[in-house]
Design a protein around this motif. Structure first.
Motif, PDB file in Angstrom:
ATOM      1  N   UNK A 107       0.847  -1.208   0.000  1.00 15.99           N
ATOM      2  CA  UNK A 107       0.000   0.000   0.000  1.00 15.99           C
ATOM      3  C   UNK A 107       0.874   1.247   0.000  1.00 15.99           C
ATOM      4  N   UNK A 108       1.957   1.200   0.769  1.00 17.28           N
ATOM      5  CA  UNK A 108       2.854   2.357   0.838  1.00 17.28           C
ATOM      6  C   UNK A 108       3.514   2.606  -0.514  1.00 17.28           C
ATOM      7  N   UNK A 109       3.946   1.522  -1.162  1.00 13.92           N
ATOM      8  CA  UNK A 109       4.567   1.678  -2.491  1.00 13.92           C
ATOM      9  C   UNK A 109       3.532   2.208  -3.482  1.00 13.92           C
ATOM     10  N   UNK A 110       2.327   1.638  -3.451  1.00 10.58           N
ATOM     11  CA  UNK A 110       1.269   2.091  -4.378  1.00 10.58           C
ATOM     12  C   UNK A 110       0.982   3.566  -4.159  1.00 10.58           C
ATOM     13  N   UNK A 111       0.914   4.009  -2.900  1.00 11.61           N
ATOM     14  CA  UNK A 111       0.650   5.428  -2.633  1.00 11.61           C
ATOM     15  C   UNK A 111       1.716   6.311  -3.270  1.00 11.61           C
ATOM     16  N   UNK A 112       2.972   5.883  -3.203  1.00  7.98           N
ATOM     17  CA  UNK A 112       4.053   6.692  -3.788  1.00  7.98           C
ATOM     18  C   UNK A 112       3.965   6.700  -5.308  1.00  7.98           C
ATOM     19  N   UNK A 113       3.794   5.522  -5.909  1.00 10.06           N
ATOM     20  CA  UNK A 113       3.813   5.452  -7.375  1.00 10.06           C
ATOM     21  C   UNK A 113       2.584   6.126  -7.982  1.00 10.06           C
ATOM     22  N   UNK A 114       1.449   6.019  -7.293  1.00 10.34           N
ATOM     23  CA  UNK A 114       0.217   6.583  -7.840  1.00 10.34           C
ATOM     24  C   UNK A 114       0.024   8.042  -7.409  1.00 10.34           C
ATOM     25  N   UNK A 115       0.901   8.517  -6.553  1.00 12.08           N
ATOM     26  CA  UNK A 115       0.939   9.937  -6.196  1.00 12.08           C
ATOM     27  C   UNK A 115       1.334  10.770  -7.421  1.00 12.08           C
ATOM     28  N   UNK A 116       2.171  10.161  -8.268  1.00  8.24           N
ATOM     29  CA  UNK A 116       2.600  10.840  -9.487  1.00  8.24           C
ATOM     30  C   UNK A 116       1.454  10.791 -10.489  1.00  8.24           C
ATOM     31  N   UNK A 117       1.059  11.952 -11.029  1.00 14.80           N
ATOM     32  CA  UNK A 117       0.072  11.866 -12.102  1.00 14.80           C
ATOM     33  C   UNK A 117       0.814  11.448 -13.387  1.00 14.80           C
ATOM     34  N   UNK A 118       0.048  11.206 -14.465  1.00 18.11           N
ATOM     35  CA  UNK A 118       0.672  10.662 -15.679  1.00 18.11           C
ATOM     36  C   UNK A 118       1.764  11.582 -16.207  1.00 18.11           C
ATOM     37  N   UNK A 119       1.528  12.885 -16.103  1.00 18.90           N
ATOM     38  CA  UNK A 119       2.519  13.808 -16.650  1.00 18.90           C
ATOM     39  C   UNK A 119       3.793  13.803 -15.804  1.00 18.90           C
ATOM     40  N   UNK A 120       3.650  13.786 -14.478  1.00 24.80           N
ATOM     41  CA  UNK A 120       4.846  13.712 -13.617  1.00 24.80           C
ATOM     42  C   UNK A 120       5.564  12.386 -13.836  1.00 24.80           C
ATOM     43  N   UNK A 190      14.757  -2.557  -5.135  1.00 23.17           N
ATOM     44  CA  UNK A 190      14.086  -3.270  -6.203  1.00 23.17           C
ATOM     45  C   UNK A 190      13.863  -2.211  -7.282  1.00 23.17           C
ATOM     46  N   UNK A 191      14.323  -2.500  -8.484  1.00 24.43           N
ATOM     47  CA  UNK A 191      14.466  -1.456  -9.503  1.00 24.43           C
ATOM     48  C   UNK A 191      13.663  -1.806 -10.749  1.00 24.43           C
ATOM     49  N   UNK A 192      12.947  -0.822 -11.272  1.00 23.93           N
ATOM     50  CA  UNK A 192      12.021  -1.091 -12.374  1.00 23.93           C
ATOM     51  C   UNK A 192      11.965   0.065 -13.355  1.00 23.93           C
ATOM     52  N   UNK A 193      11.505  -0.288 -14.561  1.00 26.51           N
ATOM     53  CA  UNK A 193      11.030   0.747 -15.470  1.00 26.51           C
ATOM     54  C   UNK A 193       9.792   1.342 -14.802  1.00 26.51           C
ATOM     55  N   UNK A 194       9.709   2.658 -14.709  1.00 21.43           N
ATOM     56  CA  UNK A 194       8.588   3.256 -13.966  1.00 21.43           C
ATOM     57  C   UNK A 194       7.227   2.906 -14.572  1.00 21.43           C
TER      58      UNK A 194
END
Ligand code: CTP
Ligand code: MG
Length: 265
Positions: A107-120, A190-194
């Motif tokens: 949930x914490x990771x999802x909050x961070x990744x989805x905090x960014x809107x598509x443009x960010x 843990x490293x990914x393509x965003x």
């Protein structure tokens, strides 16, 4: 602290490139409760050699020239205090936001990744997700993880297990002894393509909202395997990159961090 994912370009070639979806993001997780530590303060805020544990991971990312921006995730009730602490420290220029975490790590990771809107989000090529409970993060680990993200799109640092691992039944009898030579303990970063990991977490969130999420998700690799169907490459981590989890880990972290200091890092 407002997100400024685009930052101000100076017109140099490198900055222009960095604005075109080539930036690298670090997400530092510090929203857990540290229940296995049984300490008076949450473990990520425990003082190790004069600094709170989460400070060490932030410092490592701050020092890495290839990391452009950092999102820090803490429990909602800690965000304001942590922001004040970081402002008083004055040593961080890459932290774009302190984001409230969730109940589980995912949930914490999802909050961070989805905090960014598509443009960010479109500003970034790779993201490194790191547990602040691993204060021994080195520049080498960051560079290896970034390289792995670019090569494989999904890449996790891990180390071969040293102990024999047994699978137990409900009565604590041995059910199985997996072949140790194929067992690795996962670490972070843990490293990914965003775009890949953001899509996977968006799918996880949809399942969570629909009430169909299966439990037992303990790392980001599982999310990418399950929700993006993408293979995850494991690269060699570092045996010193321990996750401070139970009280006996604290002394080891103090020792490692003081050795690092006397080596001049
Ligand atoms: N974490 C988080 N949000 C959560 C749970 C964990 O950001 N809801 C973070 C922790 O702060 C930690 C990392 O994920 O840096 C790895 O988790 P773990 O070592 O399990 O920490 P805790 O969950 O805090 O500890 P415990 O499981 O003992 O309660
Ligand atoms: Mg936990």
């Amino acid at each position: 602290m407002e997100l400024e994912a685009s930052n101000k370009g100076t017109g140099t070639e490198e900055n222009t490139e960095r604005l075109c979806g080539r930036r690298n993001l670090a997400v530092v997780l510090a929203a857990g409760s540290g229940s296995r530590m049984h300490a008076a303060v949450k473990k990520q805020f425990m003082c190790i050699n004069g600094k709170p544990m989460f400070w060490y991971s932030l410092r490592a990312f701050e020092r890495c020239a290839l990391i452009d921006d950092i999102l820090l995730v803490t429990a909602a009730e800690d965000c304001a205090q942590v922001q004040a602490q970081l402002a008083a420290d004055g040593g961080f220029s890459k932290i774009r936001a302190v984001i409230p975490g969730g109940k589980e790590r995912y949930d914490s990771v999802a909050n961070a990744l989805l905090f960014l809107d598509d443009s960010a989000a479109s500003c970034y090529e790779s993201v490194l997700i790191h547990d602040s409970a691993r204060p021994m993060l080195t520049q080498q680990l960051i560079l290896d993880a970034l390289d792995g993200a670019k090569r494989y799109d999904a890449c996790v640092a891990g180390v071969p297990v040293k102990d024999t691992i047994k699978v137990l039944d409900a009565d604590n009898y041995v059910e199985d002894t997996p072949d140790r030579s194929r067992l690795w303990a996962m670490q972070t970063p843990q490293a990914f393509s965003l775009p890949l990991v953001r899509g996977a977490y968006a799918a996880l969130r949809r399942e969570e909202e629909a009430g169909t999420l299966r439990g037992g998700i303990t790392d980001d690799a599982m999310v990418v395997e399950t929700y993006a169907g993408h293979p995850v490459k494991i690269i060699m981590g570092d045996y010193r990159n321990i996750k401070v989890t139970t009280p006996e880990d604290t002394a080891l972290a103090e020792l490692y961090l003081s050795e690092e200091r006397s080596a001049g890092h």
